[in-house]
Design an enzyme around this catalytic site. Sequence first.
Site, PDB file in Angstrom:
ATOM      1  N   GLU A   1      -0.275   7.854  -7.394  1.00 50.39           N
ATOM      2  CA  GLU A   1      -0.144   9.321  -7.402  1.00 50.39           C
ATOM      3  C   GLU A   1       0.597   9.794  -8.653  1.00 50.39           C
ATOM      4  O   GLU A   1       0.189  10.748  -9.307  1.00 50.39           O
ATOM      5  CB  GLU A   1       0.585   9.795  -6.144  1.00 50.39           C
ATOM      6  CG  GLU A   1       0.838  11.287  -6.096  1.00 50.39           C
ATOM      7  CD  GLU A   1      -0.326  12.107  -5.592  1.00 50.39           C
ATOM      8  OE1 GLU A   1      -0.378  13.318  -5.907  1.00 50.39           O
ATOM      9  OE2 GLU A   1      -1.183  11.565  -4.882  1.00 50.39           O
TER      10      GLU A   1
ATOM     11  N   GLY B   1       2.075   1.488  -3.478  1.00 49.23           N
ATOM     12  CA  GLY B   1       0.946   1.746  -4.364  1.00 49.23           C
ATOM     13  C   GLY B   1       0.451   3.178  -4.289  1.00 49.23           C
ATOM     14  O   GLY B   1       0.048   3.754  -5.304  1.00 49.23           O
ATOM     15  N   ASP B   2       0.492   3.768  -3.109  1.00 46.90           N
ATOM     16  CA  ASP B   2       0.102   5.166  -2.940  1.00 46.90           C
ATOM     17  C   ASP B   2       0.953   6.054  -3.848  1.00 46.90           C
ATOM     18  O   ASP B   2       0.439   6.903  -4.570  1.00 46.90           O
ATOM     19  CB  ASP B   2       0.259   5.568  -1.477  1.00 46.90           C
ATOM     20  CG  ASP B   2      -0.080   7.024  -1.233  1.00 46.90           C
ATOM     21  OD1 ASP B   2      -1.193   7.450  -1.596  1.00 46.90           O
ATOM     22  OD2 ASP B   2       0.778   7.742  -0.685  1.00 46.90           O
ATOM     23  N   ALA B   3       2.253   5.833  -3.845  1.00 45.01           N
ATOM     24  CA  ALA B   3       3.175   6.645  -4.658  1.00 45.01           C
ATOM     25  C   ALA B   3       3.001   6.370  -6.150  1.00 45.01           C
ATOM     26  O   ALA B   3       2.958   7.300  -6.966  1.00 45.01           O
ATOM     27  CB  ALA B   3       4.615   6.373  -4.236  1.00 45.01           C
TER      28      ALA B   3
ATOM     29  N   ALA C   1       0.831  -1.206   0.000  1.00 44.81           N
ATOM     30  CA  ALA C   1       0.000   0.000   0.000  1.00 44.81           C
ATOM     31  C   ALA C   1       0.867   1.259   0.000  1.00 44.81           C
ATOM     32  O   ALA C   1       0.547   2.241  -0.687  1.00 44.81           O
ATOM     33  CB  ALA C   1      -0.942  -0.006   1.202  1.00 44.81           C
TER      34      ALA C   1
END
Length: 138
Positions: free
Chosen positions: A22, A17-19, A14
Site C-alpha cells: 500500500e 505485505g498489505d501495508a 500477508a
Amino acid sequence: MDINPKTADTTAFAYMGDAVYEVYIRRYVIESTAVKNTERNAFAIGFVKADSQAEIIRTMLREEFLTEEEIRLVKRARNRTNTSRPRGSSPAAYKWATGFEALIGWLYLSGDETRLLEVERRAVEIHEAVHQNTQKNA
C-alpha cells in the site's frame, strides 16, 4: 520473528505485505504526474484490490519471475487462507492476493530490499499492462 518462508506464519507476512505494498503504491501514485489529486485514491485502489493482486501473482508465476522459494511461500499462504466471503472478489482471487501480500511481507521482513523493489516494480508493470489492454478492448 521467524522469517523462514517454510515455517513462518504466512498470515503475519500477508498482514505486513498489505501495508508495505500500500505504501509503495501510494508513493507511486503521488509521483505519477498523470494522476489528478482527486483521482489518486481510485487509481491506487486499482493496484491493491484483491482481483488485481491475484492477476499480478498469477502472471508472475506464468512468467517464471519468482524463485522456487518464493513460489512455495506464495502457495503456502494461498492455501492457508480461509475465507468464506471476501469483500468484492472471489474466494480464489482473495487467496491468490493473500499469497502476493505474504510474498511482499516476507521480502520486507527478511530485509531483501532489492528483491522487494523488483517484485513491486514488476507488479506495477503487470497491472498497468492489464489495465491498458482492458482500456483498448472497452
